[in-house]
Design a protein around this motif. Structure first.
Motif, PDB file in Angstrom:
ATOM      1  N   ALA A 502      46.428  23.930 -21.258  1.00  0.00           N
ATOM      2  CA  ALA A 502      46.046  24.486 -19.965  1.00  0.00           C
ATOM      3  C   ALA A 502      44.531  24.551 -19.872  1.00  0.00           C
ATOM      4  N   GLN A 513      51.105  23.502 -21.517  1.00  0.00           N
ATOM      5  CA  GLN A 513      51.899  23.395 -20.303  1.00  0.00           C
ATOM      6  C   GLN A 513      52.379  21.960 -20.119  1.00  0.00           C
ATOM      7  N   GLN A 514      53.350  21.784 -19.226  1.00  0.00           N
ATOM      8  CA  GLN A 514      53.921  20.470 -18.969  1.00  0.00           C
ATOM      9  C   GLN A 514      53.042  19.671 -18.007  1.00  0.00           C
ATOM     10  N   HIS A 515      52.915  18.395 -18.320  1.00  0.00           N
ATOM     11  CA  HIS A 515      52.123  17.469 -17.514  1.00  0.00           C
ATOM     12  C   HIS A 515      53.054  16.321 -17.128  1.00  0.00           C
ATOM     13  N   LYS A 544      51.782  16.399 -11.701  1.00  0.00           N
ATOM     14  CA  LYS A 544      52.004  17.846 -11.619  1.00  0.00           C
ATOM     15  C   LYS A 544      51.740  18.454 -12.985  1.00  0.00           C
ATOM     16  N   THR A 545      50.762  19.373 -13.064  1.00  0.00           N
ATOM     17  CA  THR A 545      50.395  20.027 -14.313  1.00  0.00           C
ATOM     18  C   THR A 545      50.579  21.528 -14.161  1.00  0.00           C
ATOM     19  N   GLY A 546      51.523  22.082 -14.926  1.00  0.00           N
ATOM     20  CA  GLY A 546      51.771  23.517 -14.870  1.00  0.00           C
ATOM     21  C   GLY A 546      52.080  23.987 -13.464  1.00  0.00           C
ATOM     22  N   GLN A 547      51.405  25.067 -13.070  1.00  0.00           N
ATOM     23  CA  GLN A 547      51.578  25.633 -11.733  1.00  0.00           C
ATOM     24  C   GLN A 547      50.543  25.119 -10.739  1.00  0.00           C
ATOM     25  N   ASN A 548      49.738  24.158 -11.155  1.00  0.00           N
ATOM     26  CA  ASN A 548      48.708  23.633 -10.266  1.00  0.00           C
ATOM     27  C   ASN A 548      49.326  22.790  -9.154  1.00  0.00           C
ATOM     28  N   ALA A 549      48.574  22.639  -8.070  1.00  0.00           N
ATOM     29  CA  ALA A 549      49.027  21.792  -6.970  1.00  0.00           C
ATOM     30  C   ALA A 549      49.084  20.338  -7.426  1.00  0.00           C
TER      31      ALA A 549
END
Length: 653
Positions: A502, A513-515, A544-549
């Motif tokens: 992150a 986090q997931q990417h 899409k990375t984590g909770q990011n847009a």
């Protein structure tokens, strides 16, 4: 920009409905997919016989396994089926007989016909005099320029001069002289080789520069190879053990001699090399000791630092393989030893815990292949000097000419260390990975073709930008539709899910986090007239990375290709429009270029790119080709041009 991209396709859609078939080059898809897998566009050159204006024609009844592997078109099952058919049925009396070879389909045969011809006795091997008389001579000069900052040295033009002699890969020699842009005007890199194959007990003898490829790439692999992807060739490593180094790579080759001896079912291959390679050397604070921090592979020597790294260390290497093979089974013992002047020392970081330290790499492996009715089984078991292990095993099966299946398992210890590997893994290197790969190809008819794969893997130890063990997956599904002989639609979906740190600056160890990267592609190739081909592609990328847009990217291009029959010229034009929110959503697209040259740029930011490629056959032996391109992005214009002149004399046409 996205609206313009869709408009291009909509305006041309009425024409597409009346279009006819055009088969896209298989290698373009493989190069693009490898670029996405390895996250680099520095891919190996195409095989010598693919894309060549005057390819050598091989007598079908004298074809060897090594020659068929060199084309880069045949799976191991297809090669084995051809050799079995020729041994069982006898000498082929017509090329039409290839339709009877198991697992060979009409599309494959059409690609191979330009490389084949009928021959005489199957057991007759050409002598030295015939090889010299019927071989092909070629001389190539290439140069170009790129618009850059005039205050840098990069405005100096690159120069390449090569000479090659080749007779069906049975007798070869050549020399390469090259200077990259920004380097000295005299040749910065010189390479040469002499090779003789299939002469008595000598299967191959090379003096000079050559590459070494052993087993499934766990011990050592410098040859041409693609990464995990769709198709049978992406599930199994196959290549010549020793091959003359005719490319432009300045570091991934050996210099010395290589010898392969064969008698009946036995083979012994040995090599020895001593050369200087590029390396970054550092001294400790007391100035008492010197170590190696990294090995640059770009081959560029423009700045003071790059020139200091040039040929900075000695590399001594030796190894080979010993094995036995029959029609259905083969087993080989492989070994490779590499030594440097100084010890390799990495930065003291957690993910470098298992990186190599010291002057010596040493590896050995046992690899085996077994053909039976259930398919083809293969495996390689490798160890390093510390007895850390690496294992790969797989199964290939052609149910018939319409369905291919493959499964690949690999388990490579985080502590396993080897020099210049290229195995079947997501990173391409033999280190820190466990995984299970499934691949399927189904062509129920000439009009429909489905192919795809799924790969589940994990990294047991930390990696750069991943502060902990991680899991990942990759999947691709592709559908090709050929409604007639001049039209081909391709729809492709791809999704990669990985772990990444992150973005945080207030933690010593960052959260993982997931990417996830998802790509959609729609590609059309059609030929409204016999000499004309049009290609249209639209591709989108969503990250899409984590909770990011989500970060999004898109690319569209229109390409015009004209190759008139019985004419001495060809023309290619392409306009590309692209837009992305950042580098993570970049998109790769293979571009047509000069013969024996390839370009796979990464498109990110917002802009457009246009290029044209022209080929002209002056006479039967002289070919001219040129490329010009203009790239607009970030409010900057960069222009580039390349020119190539080739002379070829082929008495064995």
């Amino acid at each position: 920009m996205r609206i313009v991209s869709y408009a291009i396709i909509i305006l041309l859609f009425p024409v597409l409905l009346n279009a006819q078939e055009m088969q896209e080059n298989w290698h373009e898809q493989e190069f693009e997919q490898s670029a996405m897998r390895t996250e680099t566009s520095d891919m190996p050159d195409l095989p010598d016989n693919i894309g060549n204006r005057n390819p050598e024609r091989y007598p079908v009844n004298q074809l060897t396994e090594e020659q068929m592997i060199s084309w880069g078109l045949l799976s191991p099952l297809q090669i084995h089926a051809f050799l079995w058919y020729r041994k069982t049925v006898g000498e082929l009396i017509s090329l039409m007989e290839l339709q009877s070879v198991p697992y060979w389909n009409p599309d494959l045969i059409r690609q191979l016909i330009p490389l084949l011809k009928l021959s005489g006795e199957a057991d007759r091997m050409p002598g030295i005099r015939q090889r010299w008389k019927e071989g092909r001579h070629s001389l190539t000069y290439r140069t170009g320029a790129k618009s850059t900052d005039p205050d840098t040295l990069q405005n100096r033009m690159p120069q390449l001069l090569t000479y090659r002699f080749n007779f069906r890969n049975l007798m070869q020699w050549g020399i390469t002289l090259e200077s990259d842009a920004g380097e000295s005007r005299r040749p910065d890199h010189a390479s040469g080789y002499v090779s003789l194959s299939r002469k008595g007990y000598v299967k191959q003898l090379i003096a000079g520069d050559y590459t070494v490829s052993l087993g499934q790439g766990l011990v050592h692999w410098q040859g041409h190879a693609f990464g995990l992807g769709t198709g049978m060739l992406s599930s199994y490593r196959q290549g010549a053990v020793f091959k003359p180094h005719s490319g432009r790579d300045e570091n991934r080759f050996h210099r010395g001699f290589a010898l392969s001896l064969g008698k009946e079912k036995w083979e012994l291959s040995l090599c020895y090399s001593k050369q200087r390679i590029d390396a970054n050397k550092i001294q400790d604070s007391s100035m008492q000791s010197i170590s190696i921090s990294s090995f640059p592979i770009s081959g560029l020597h423009r700045t003071l630092q790059e020139r200091e790294d040039k040929h900075a260390v000695n590399q001594i290497a030796g190894g080979g393989r010993l094995g036995w093979q029959s029609n259905r089974f083969r087993i080989f013992f492989n070994a490779m030893h590499t030594q440097f002047d100084y010890s390799v020392v990495k930065r003291d970081l957690p993910y470098n815990r298992y990186e190599t330290t010291g002057k010596v790499y040493g590896n050995a492996s046992l690899d085996a292949t077994w053909f039976n009715r259930a398919g083809m089984f293969f495996t390689e078991w490798g160890v390093d000097r510390q007895l850390d292990r690496a294992i790969t095993a797989g199964w290939l099966k052609s149910l018939d000419s319409k369905v291919d299946l493959s499964i690949l398992y690999r388990n490579i210890s985080p502590a396993y260390q080897a020099w210049q590997t290229n195995c079947l893994s997501q990173s391409g290197e033999a280190k820190n990975e466990k995984g299970l790969f499934f691949n399927i190809l189904c062509a129920p008819s000439a009009a429909h073709r489905f192919e795809g794969f799924m790969d589940f893997y994990n990294h047991p130890w930390l990696k750069a930008n991943v502060d902990g063990p991680s899991q990942a997956s990759a999947a691709t599904l592709q559908y090709q539709w050929k409604p007639n002989k001049k039209t081909e639609w391709t729809i492709r979906w791809q999704q990669d899910t990985k772990s990444a740190n992150a973005q945080s600056v207030d933690q010593a160890t960052r959260m993982i986090q997931q990417h996830r990267i998802t790509r959609w592609r729609c590609h059309l190739s059609f030929s409204p007239l016999e000499p004309i081909t049009l290609r249209i592609r639209h591709e989108i990328s969503i990250v899409k990375t984590g909770q990011n847009a989500p970060e999004k990217g898109s690319l569209s291009y229109v390409e015009f290709i004209c190759k008139p029959m019985m004419r001495n010229y060809s023309v290619s034009l392409r306009l590309t429009l692209f837009e992305s929110g950042g580098y993570d959503s970049r998109i790769y697209a293979y571009e047509r270029d000069l013969p024996a040259f390839h370009t796979i740029p990464a498109f990110f930011g917002a802009g457009s790119r246009i290029y044209g490629v022209v080929g002209w056959k002056w006479n039967k032996t002289i070919h001219l080709s040129a490329k010009w391109l203009a790239d607009w992005r970030s409010a900057k214009l960069q222009q580039e041009w390349r020119l190539q002149i080739s002379w070829q004399l082929n008495r064995d046409a």
